[in-house]
Enzyme design. Sequence first.
Site, PDB file in Angstrom:
ATOM      1  N   GLU A  61     -30.195 -78.560 126.295  1.00 34.28           N
ATOM      2  CA  GLU A  61     -29.117 -77.612 126.499  1.00 34.28           C
ATOM      3  C   GLU A  61     -29.711 -76.447 126.798  1.00 34.28           C
ATOM      4  O   GLU A  61     -29.232 -75.677 127.753  1.00 34.28           O
ATOM      5  CB  GLU A  61     -28.221 -77.496 125.169  1.00 34.28           C
ATOM      6  CG  GLU A  61     -27.234 -78.501 125.070  1.00 34.28           C
ATOM      7  CD  GLU A  61     -27.727 -79.874 124.346  1.00 34.28           C
ATOM      8  OE1 GLU A  61     -28.985 -79.923 123.786  1.00 34.28           O
ATOM      9  OE2 GLU A  61     -26.866 -80.733 124.041  1.00 34.28           O
ATOM     10  N   HIS A 130     -19.094 -80.729 114.387  1.00 34.89           N
ATOM     11  CA  HIS A 130     -18.550 -80.919 115.640  1.00 34.89           C
ATOM     12  C   HIS A 130     -17.117 -80.313 115.572  1.00 34.89           C
ATOM     13  O   HIS A 130     -16.277 -80.754 116.404  1.00 34.89           O
ATOM     14  CB  HIS A 130     -18.453 -82.523 115.738  1.00 34.89           C
ATOM     15  CG  HIS A 130     -19.524 -82.947 116.425  1.00 34.89           C
ATOM     16  ND1 HIS A 130     -20.945 -83.149 115.738  1.00 34.89           N
ATOM     17  CD2 HIS A 130     -19.985 -83.581 117.641  1.00 34.89           C
ATOM     18  CE1 HIS A 130     -21.814 -83.574 116.580  1.00 34.89           C
ATOM     19  NE2 HIS A 130     -21.209 -83.922 117.717  1.00 34.89           N
TER      20      HIS A 130
HETATM   21  C1  LIG Z   1     -27.512 -80.902 120.764  1.00 30.99           C
HETATM   22  C2  LIG Z   1     -26.720 -82.208 121.101  1.00 30.99           C
HETATM   23  N1  LIG Z   1     -26.176 -82.446 122.416  1.00 30.99           N
HETATM   24  C3  LIG Z   1     -25.336 -83.319 122.486  1.00 30.99           C
HETATM   25  C4  LIG Z   1     -24.745 -84.270 121.656  1.00 30.99           C
HETATM   26  C5  LIG Z   1     -24.047 -85.317 122.072  1.00 30.99           C
HETATM   27  N2  LIG Z   1     -24.514 -86.574 121.697  1.00 30.99           N
HETATM   28  C6  LIG Z   1     -24.606 -87.278 120.532  1.00 30.99           C
HETATM   29  S1  LIG Z   1     -25.620 -88.638 120.480  1.00 30.99           S
HETATM   30  C7  LIG Z   1     -26.227 -88.175 122.017  1.00 30.99           C
HETATM   31  C8  LIG Z   1     -27.301 -89.378 122.485  1.00 30.99           C
HETATM   32  C9  LIG Z   1     -28.325 -89.393 121.561  1.00 30.99           C
HETATM   33  O1  LIG Z   1     -29.160 -90.219 122.350  1.00 30.99           O
HETATM   34  P1  LIG Z   1     -30.383 -90.907 121.173  1.00 30.99           P
HETATM   35  O2  LIG Z   1     -31.263 -89.793 120.823  1.00 30.99           O
HETATM   36  O3  LIG Z   1     -31.143 -91.708 121.906  1.00 30.99           O
HETATM   37  O4  LIG Z   1     -29.788 -91.482 120.077  1.00 30.99           O
HETATM   38  P2  LIG Z   1     -28.608 -92.925 119.825  1.00 30.99           P
HETATM   39  O5  LIG Z   1     -27.540 -92.436 119.681  1.00 30.99           O
HETATM   40  O6  LIG Z   1     -29.067 -93.837 120.862  1.00 30.99           O
HETATM   41  O7  LIG Z   1     -29.260 -93.491 118.614  1.00 30.99           O
HETATM   42  C10 LIG Z   1     -25.710 -86.989 122.675  1.00 30.99           C
HETATM   43  C11 LIG Z   1     -25.897 -86.740 123.821  1.00 30.99           C
HETATM   44  C12 LIG Z   1     -25.432 -83.904 120.343  1.00 30.99           C
HETATM   45  N3  LIG Z   1     -24.679 -84.527 119.420  1.00 30.99           N
HETATM   46  N4  LIG Z   1     -26.143 -82.654 119.922  1.00 30.99           N
END
Ligand SMILES: Cc1ncc(C[n+]2csc(CCOP(=O)(O)OP(=O)(O)O)c2C)c(N)n1
Lengths: 327, 350
Positions: A61, A130
Amino acid sequence: MHEEILYWQALNRALDIAMAKDSSVFILGEDVGLFGGTYRVTEGLYSKYGEARVRDTPISENSFTGLGVGAAMIGMRPVVEIMTVNFALLALDAIINMAAKIPFMSGGQYAMPLVIRMPGGVAKQLAAQHSQRLEHTMMNVPGLRIAVPSTPQDAFWQFSQAIESDDPIILLEHELLYFTKGVLDSSIEALPMHKAQVRRKGKHLTIISYSKHALVSLQAAEQLAQQGIDTEVIDLRSLSPIDWETCIESIQRTHRLIVVEEDCKFAGAGAEIVSELTERCFFELDEAPIRVAGMNIPTPFNAKLEAASIPQVEDIVAAAQGFRLPS
Amino acid sequence: MEREQVHKMLRDMLRARAFEERAAEEYSKGSFAGFLHLYPGEEAVAVGVIHATEPADYIVTTYREHVHALVRGTPSKAIMAELFGRRDGICKGMGGSMHLFDAERRFMGGYAIVGETYPIAIGVGYAILLRNLPEAVICFFGDGAVNQGTFHESLNMAALWRLPVLFVCENNHYQIGTEIHRHSAQTDVYKRASAYNIPSEKINGMDVLSVYSTTERLLKQIRNGGGPYLLELETYRFRGHSMADPGTYRPSVEVHSFTSQDPISIAAHELESSYPTAEEIAKVGPDCITQLTEQAQQTGHLLEQDLELIKKDIENEIDAAVDFAMNSPEPTMDECWLCFQNNQRAETLL
Ligand SMILES: Cc1ncc(C[n+]2csc(CCOP(=O)(O)OP(=O)(O)O)c2C)c(N)n1
Ligand SMILES: [Mg+2]
């Protein structure tokens, strides 16, 4: 043209029109492209404008918001979508130290035609990390302008205006508004971006609110009307700058003020609104102004407690009933 | 590997799968709302890693963490009640699905802001260092989470001060709808560790046995002062990112290639010679059904019954967890304030 449209569709329309018209407009953020946007705001634009102008980003971000700052400095018109305000906390360096300061520090050499959009607020059991409302954080930063549309019409107007503006603008969208419906009339002239709007005329008291809670306040006003309390409701539409004139004019007629906000009460937007208006129309007020606001507590996950932690229609009605109205 | 250990891990994977599928069901029924990130497909990661931990080790994890808590020993009813937002939930209904904490089991929390697990983990690691104890921290994160600044900042500090942290990447190839090649210039996550002089490796995260033995070896090394390590586990989530996401952006060939590697059927396979599995297990992963049907024909009856008993047991456990959650009272606003001001009670503020 006059049509019924969802809030997200209004934002989508505004962006589509701006991108078609001006090749310097582009959008970036997490899942804005292929996926079509978390709240569908960018739906269809990836295939229409290509991946360079509708850019899916990594979860970085601060740096992709900073990228928007850099691009804006040399004349692009970036729209940065931060998935929710909660993640904007990670981009505050780019927003506050960079976007808000560069035009000033450069002695006015650089403009900052940057829009940063972010959904926020308490939705449905999204828990403490959130459910934040960060308007107070942004409001306290000179150099940022903040629009808080509550209707599809405003979403369309204010997003379009934000893209055209040369200042950094934060568009705070409420997570529970994306799927609300309203009229979009493209034949009427847009209100200025930061002008407040009187949504309901009334003579006994003035409620000032913004975003989703402007709509909650309108519901409260309808209930109050049934009890013979005639309530004026002002939707601020903007938190920086604030259209004080519209507020003062109303208070001069009603002499009573309630400010409704979903954000925590302590040091929130309501604190600023009440103190400014008290300074400016102390002798117009018949009674002390009231803030109906969120509790000073992180949002609990439990649904009932979550609801109890932010103002409901009944809370606003109860506050209004506390006034000693002339019979 | 000991039959007993394999047996325990298979059982936990089956529990994990059953728990998550039941949580999805309850969510769809409207028992609770919010974001619900489920774990089916990835069981071998949490089960393999956490089975290799000692009670004195610490775990820091993300919002996709029900299974981590379950395997660590948090009772299923306390997790389910938390999902329901009830008073008897492990966090009294204040945290919910994405924020499970269990201090007693050194389960340091589920964090919903991507990239938060690293700084917490190095903080715990730093405390262990100062106390000079033979303990380790396991820091879970996703493939999408390595592009957050905290990853780089924390890995550098971990290496600089030789902190006892095992960084475990749950690489399921997706950051919600963005596939890893579209979010990372370097798609071998483990290679990034070398920028900070942290040793690392990538292994198959669908194979619980190698996850377990690798983790066991690494944790020993870390507890003995070996410094941080990054372990990348390749895995896949069978469902969408959360209940709000149908996951339709993924090519079906891709989904299929991973469901056929269902970690549960892989583990079941290991037990085959001494423990010929049945259709019951085959049902768990769609593509192992045919694979195991043949073997089921040569199944010894007693052992098949054993497996059925396990599954029955799990079913009862999960039923009981849901019952418990449903009957647990809603927390009150007073309790809510108490959670918030818990640490102030002994202090004079004004
Ligand atoms: C700082 C932040 N940006 C965006 C999000 C929204 N978000 C939640 S999970 C996610 C994807 C995360 O992917 P990954 O790290 O591969 O974990 P997975 O969910 O695949 O286990 C996003 C973009 C967030 N929770 N926190
Ligand atoms: Mg992932």
